[in-house]
Design a protein around this motif. Structure first.
Motif, PDB file in Angstrom:
ATOM      1  N   LEU A  29       0.764  -1.482  -0.031  1.00  0.00           N
ATOM      2  CA  LEU A  29       0.020   0.081   0.007  1.00  0.00           C
ATOM      3  C   LEU A  29       0.687   1.065  -0.052  1.00  0.00           C
ATOM      4  O   LEU A  29       0.493   2.187  -0.880  1.00  0.00           O
ATOM      5  CB  LEU A  29      -1.058   0.086   1.236  1.00  0.00           C
ATOM      6  CG  LEU A  29      -1.968  -0.999   0.989  1.00  0.00           C
ATOM      7  CD1 LEU A  29      -2.596  -0.942   2.429  1.00  0.00           C
ATOM      8  CD2 LEU A  29      -2.939  -0.878   0.176  1.00  0.00           C
ATOM      9  N   ALA A  30       1.889   1.144   0.763  1.00  0.00           N
ATOM     10  CA  ALA A  30       2.959   2.236   0.774  1.00  0.00           C
ATOM     11  C   ALA A  30       3.520   2.522  -0.479  1.00  0.00           C
ATOM     12  O   ALA A  30       3.790   3.783  -1.093  1.00  0.00           O
ATOM     13  CB  ALA A  30       3.934   2.227   1.604  1.00  0.00           C
ATOM     14  N   ALA A  31       3.789   1.686  -1.323  1.00  0.00           N
ATOM     15  CA  ALA A  31       4.381   1.529  -2.669  1.00  0.00           C
ATOM     16  C   ALA A  31       3.448   2.173  -3.438  1.00  0.00           C
ATOM     17  O   ALA A  31       3.719   2.918  -4.383  1.00  0.00           O
ATOM     18  CB  ALA A  31       4.813   0.407  -3.115  1.00  0.00           C
ATOM     19  N   ILE A  32       1.926   1.795  -3.502  1.00  0.00           N
ATOM     20  CA  ILE A  32       1.292   2.395  -4.486  1.00  0.00           C
ATOM     21  C   ILE A  32       0.929   4.135  -4.073  1.00  0.00           C
ATOM     22  O   ILE A  32       0.777   4.865  -4.950  1.00  0.00           O
ATOM     23  CB  ILE A  32      -0.435   1.500  -4.177  1.00  0.00           C
ATOM     24  CG1 ILE A  32       0.016   0.259  -4.594  1.00  0.00           C
ATOM     25  CG2 ILE A  32      -1.461   2.569  -4.877  1.00  0.00           C
ATOM     26  CD1 ILE A  32      -1.557  -0.477  -4.304  1.00  0.00           C
ATOM     27  N   ALA A  33       1.077   4.310  -2.883  1.00  0.00           N
ATOM     28  CA  ALA A  33       1.088   5.686  -2.476  1.00  0.00           C
ATOM     29  C   ALA A  33       2.058   6.444  -3.208  1.00  0.00           C
ATOM     30  O   ALA A  33       2.088   7.788  -3.555  1.00  0.00           O
ATOM     31  CB  ALA A  33       0.661   5.978  -0.810  1.00  0.00           C
ATOM     32  N   LEU A  34       3.420   5.787  -3.114  1.00  0.00           N
ATOM     33  CA  LEU A  34       4.488   6.376  -3.590  1.00  0.00           C
ATOM     34  C   LEU A  34       4.359   6.796  -5.095  1.00  0.00           C
ATOM     35  O   LEU A  34       5.026   7.534  -5.661  1.00  0.00           O
ATOM     36  CB  LEU A  34       5.668   5.548  -3.394  1.00  0.00           C
ATOM     37  CG  LEU A  34       7.169   6.043  -3.494  1.00  0.00           C
ATOM     38  CD1 LEU A  34       7.793   7.224  -2.875  1.00  0.00           C
ATOM     39  CD2 LEU A  34       8.140   4.783  -3.711  1.00  0.00           C
ATOM     40  N   ALA A  35       3.995   5.807  -5.914  1.00  0.00           N
ATOM     41  CA  ALA A  35       3.683   5.956  -7.314  1.00  0.00           C
ATOM     42  C   ALA A  35       2.630   6.888  -7.714  1.00  0.00           C
ATOM     43  O   ALA A  35       2.434   7.116  -8.858  1.00  0.00           O
ATOM     44  CB  ALA A  35       3.486   4.499  -7.813  1.00  0.00           C
ATOM     45  N   ASN A  36       1.642   7.333  -6.773  1.00  0.00           N
ATOM     46  CA  ASN A  36       0.779   8.107  -6.874  1.00  0.00           C
ATOM     47  C   ASN A  36       1.094   9.668  -7.150  1.00  0.00           C
ATOM     48  O   ASN A  36       2.288   9.949  -6.781  1.00  0.00           O
ATOM     49  CB  ASN A  36      -0.540   8.141  -5.898  1.00  0.00           C
ATOM     50  CG  ASN A  36      -1.751   8.564  -6.371  1.00  0.00           C
ATOM     51  OD1 ASN A  36      -2.045   8.792  -7.645  1.00  0.00           O
ATOM     52  ND2 ASN A  36      -2.587   8.997  -5.311  1.00  0.00           N
ATOM     53  N   GLY A  37       0.339  10.398  -7.731  1.00  0.00           N
ATOM     54  CA  GLY A  37       0.638  11.902  -7.909  1.00  0.00           C
ATOM     55  C   GLY A  37       1.484  12.059  -9.156  1.00  0.00           C
ATOM     56  O   GLY A  37       2.488  11.405  -9.605  1.00  0.00           O
ATOM     57  N   GLY A  38       1.184  13.291  -9.806  1.00  0.00           N
ATOM     58  CA  GLY A  38       1.763  13.500 -11.050  1.00  0.00           C
ATOM     59  C   GLY A  38       1.278  12.746 -12.106  1.00  0.00           C
ATOM     60  O   GLY A  38       0.430  11.893 -12.029  1.00  0.00           O
ATOM     61  N   HIS A  39       1.916  13.098 -13.300  1.00  0.00           N
ATOM     62  CA  HIS A  39       1.534  12.167 -14.425  1.00  0.00           C
ATOM     63  C   HIS A  39       2.717  11.184 -15.040  1.00  0.00           C
ATOM     64  O   HIS A  39       3.965  11.605 -14.809  1.00  0.00           O
ATOM     65  CB  HIS A  39       1.203  13.066 -15.800  1.00  0.00           C
ATOM     66  CG  HIS A  39       0.023  13.747 -15.495  1.00  0.00           C
ATOM     67  ND1 HIS A  39      -0.767  14.280 -16.558  1.00  0.00           N
ATOM     68  CD2 HIS A  39      -0.803  14.284 -14.524  1.00  0.00           C
ATOM     69  CE1 HIS A  39      -1.814  15.037 -16.190  1.00  0.00           C
ATOM     70  NE2 HIS A  39      -1.946  14.952 -14.999  1.00  0.00           N
ATOM     71  N   GLN A  40       2.425   9.930 -15.368  1.00  0.00           N
ATOM     72  CA  GLN A  40       3.114   8.985 -15.856  1.00  0.00           C
ATOM     73  C   GLN A  40       2.600   8.532 -17.023  1.00  0.00           C
ATOM     74  O   GLN A  40       1.312   8.550 -17.242  1.00  0.00           O
ATOM     75  CB  GLN A  40       3.477   7.687 -14.980  1.00  0.00           C
ATOM     76  CG  GLN A  40       4.666   8.202 -13.808  1.00  0.00           C
ATOM     77  CD  GLN A  40       5.884   7.967 -14.194  1.00  0.00           C
ATOM     78  OE1 GLN A  40       6.275   6.870 -14.355  1.00  0.00           O
ATOM     79  NE2 GLN A  40       6.506   8.832 -14.532  1.00  0.00           N
ATOM     80  N   VAL A  41       3.347   8.233 -18.071  1.00  0.00           N
ATOM     81  CA  VAL A  41       2.995   7.704 -19.431  1.00  0.00           C
ATOM     82  C   VAL A  41       2.128   6.300 -19.276  1.00  0.00           C
ATOM     83  O   VAL A  41       2.542   5.621 -18.317  1.00  0.00           O
ATOM     84  CB  VAL A  41       4.049   7.318 -20.406  1.00  0.00           C
ATOM     85  CG1 VAL A  41       3.541   7.037 -21.833  1.00  0.00           C
ATOM     86  CG2 VAL A  41       5.073   8.633 -20.354  1.00  0.00           C
ATOM     87  N   ALA A  42       0.921   6.364 -19.910  1.00  0.00           N
ATOM     88  CA  ALA A  42       0.098   5.290 -19.636  1.00  0.00           C
ATOM     89  C   ALA A  42       0.610   3.961 -20.539  1.00  0.00           C
ATOM     90  O   ALA A  42       1.528   4.073 -21.220  1.00  0.00           O
ATOM     91  CB  ALA A  42      -1.348   5.791 -20.043  1.00  0.00           C
ATOM     92  N   TYR A  43      -0.155   2.805 -20.121  1.00  0.00           N
ATOM     93  CA  TYR A  43      -0.045   1.576 -20.755  1.00  0.00           C
ATOM     94  C   TYR A  43       1.378   1.149 -20.874  1.00  0.00           C
ATOM     95  O   TYR A  43       1.810   0.490 -21.791  1.00  0.00           O
ATOM     96  CB  TYR A  43      -0.541   1.806 -22.351  1.00  0.00           C
ATOM     97  CG  TYR A  43      -2.012   2.168 -22.459  1.00  0.00           C
ATOM     98  CD1 TYR A  43      -3.010   1.283 -22.184  1.00  0.00           C
ATOM     99  CD2 TYR A  43      -2.315   3.368 -22.922  1.00  0.00           C
ATOM    100  CE1 TYR A  43      -4.498   1.759 -21.896  1.00  0.00           C
ATOM    101  CE2 TYR A  43      -3.667   3.899 -23.117  1.00  0.00           C
ATOM    102  CZ  TYR A  43      -4.604   3.076 -22.622  1.00  0.00           C
ATOM    103  OH  TYR A  43      -5.948   3.584 -22.653  1.00  0.00           O
ATOM    104  N   GLY A  44       1.949   1.184 -19.612  1.00  0.00           N
ATOM    105  CA  GLY A  44       3.382   0.423 -19.467  1.00  0.00           C
ATOM    106  C   GLY A  44       4.467   1.163 -19.919  1.00  0.00           C
ATOM    107  O   GLY A  44       5.732   0.454 -19.846  1.00  0.00           O
ATOM    108  N   GLU A  45       4.189   2.368 -20.363  1.00  0.00           N
ATOM    109  CA  GLU A  45       5.618   3.244 -20.752  1.00  0.00           C
ATOM    110  C   GLU A  45       6.013   4.274 -19.490  1.00  0.00           C
ATOM    111  O   GLU A  45       6.936   4.877 -19.728  1.00  0.00           O
ATOM    112  CB  GLU A  45       5.241   4.054 -22.098  1.00  0.00           C
ATOM    113  CG  GLU A  45       4.923   3.150 -23.146  1.00  0.00           C
ATOM    114  CD  GLU A  45       6.113   2.305 -23.860  1.00  0.00           C
ATOM    115  OE1 GLU A  45       7.295   2.830 -23.651  1.00  0.00           O
ATOM    116  OE2 GLU A  45       5.536   1.137 -24.165  1.00  0.00           O
TER     117      GLU A  45
END
Length: 353
Positions: A29-45
């Protein structure tokens, strides 16, 4: 009307029905929160899926490529499609998850034929495989192209590396490829006390369905291609099988949280240890029979049907073969010693009634 979220269950309640019942590990759960916020390229990029590839290399070698998906059935369907032609068939144990617990998805959605073999302990052998490995030139029969094994098996048993090596050699000699359903691969590695590569890419497995959900992930698995020459069009098959996540970073970062250090192994070792504690307690209770070797995080037992029905009112678990009185008890990463001891006490009380 209030619309804020609130808890709808007692977080202290645990059962023995499935390791899928467990929540997500706090580190995940902490890792999910870490990855949240801002924009990242979709679909695996995204950066997280890119880093996951390097993590997978550390476990399965430099040629391994991970394709994150939503769930285990999706992983198996995508993997088996990538290994077969339209006329192809997959040899598997009769008890395999792809045969009994996926709603016919490999055949209906994957467009392939399952050729099943009865096994005494859930494990295939070269001799058992040969019961279905024939008729490659017979246009009236689906062509055997893949052997699919489950590690650990649906009956809680674990293949040794030598057993999988023999299967891979046998299948490859006959022009077939090998798929490993690793929904509980971490539990198998913990039981064998070896790295996962020891019974996958090192011994010749071509494609792996890697499980995360049963070992502490919130959702998400991966198809891990170990032999790039064995598959075709993985990216396209994942998409047309409805397994391509747009926000893939949230799948990838969970698998990274499990695999980058030793969380996957800690979780699996604990679940296995709780199953051993449960089995030891069960063996001391007259009238309850353990059916298979307890080698991972499952205990299969036979006891009076009426006892199971009463016990189910106190703890959740499933019948495996209701007519025979067979049940399955599963332990998870968050199963505690107190949970096991309370269940054993309840079992003793119900057996005494």
């Amino acid at each position: 009307m209030r619309t804020d979220a609130r808890r709808h269950h007692d977080p202290q309640v645990r059962g023995f029905a499935s390791d899928n019942y467990a929540g997500a590990h706090p580190e995940v759960l902490a890792a999910i929160a870490l990855a949240n916020g801002g924009h990242q390229v979709a679909y695996g990029e995204d950066d997280y899926t890119g880093h996951l590839q390097r993590v997978m290399h550390s476990h399965f070698g430099s040629t391994a490529e991970a394709f994150p998906v939503f769930n285990g059935t999706g992983a198996n369907v995508v993997a088996l499609q990538a290994l077969t032609d339209r006329w192809g068939a997959v040899i598997c144990a009769e008890s395999a998850h792809i045969n009994v617990d996926e709603g016919g998805a490999p055949e209906r959605m994957g467009g392939l034929k399952l050729l099943t073999v009865p096994t005494p302990d859930g494990k295939l052998t070269p001799e058992l495989i040969d019961r279905q490995a024939y008729g490659w030139d017979d246009e009236h029969r689906a062509m055997p192209q893949v052997v699919s094994i489950t590690q650990n098996t649906e009956l809680g048993t674990v293949y040794t590396p030598d057993e999988i090596s023999a299967i891979c050699d046998h299948a490859h000699e006959r022009g077939m490829k090998v798929h490993l359903d690793g929904a509980r691969i971490a539990n198998a590695a913990a039981s064998l006390d070896v790295p996962m590569r020891t019974f996958t890419n090192t011994v010749g497995v071509d494609v792996l369905s890697f499980g995360g959900t049963k070992n502490g992930a919130l959702f998400g698995e991966a198809v891990v291609v170990l032999n790039p020459d064995a598959v075709r069009a993985m990216k396209h098959l994942r998409k047309l099988s409805m397994q391509l996540a747009s926000k893939m970073r949230f799948v990838s970062v969970q698998l990274e949280a499990l695999l980058a250090k030793d969380l996957w192994l800690r979780n699996a070792r604990h679940a296995n240890a709780m199953a051993q504690r449960l089995a030891e307690g069960v063996r001391a209770i007259d009238g309850v029979e353990i059916l298979y070797p307890v080698q991972a995080n499952a205990v299969f037992a036979r006891l009076p049907h009426a006892v199971s029905e009463r016990l189910q009112k106190r703890f959740r678990f499933y019948f495996w073969d209701e007519a025979a009185g067979d049940v399955r008890w599963m332990c998870a990463f968050d199963t505690g010693e107190d949970d096991v001891d309370a269940f054993l006490q309840a079992l003793k009380e119900e057996m005494a009634r």
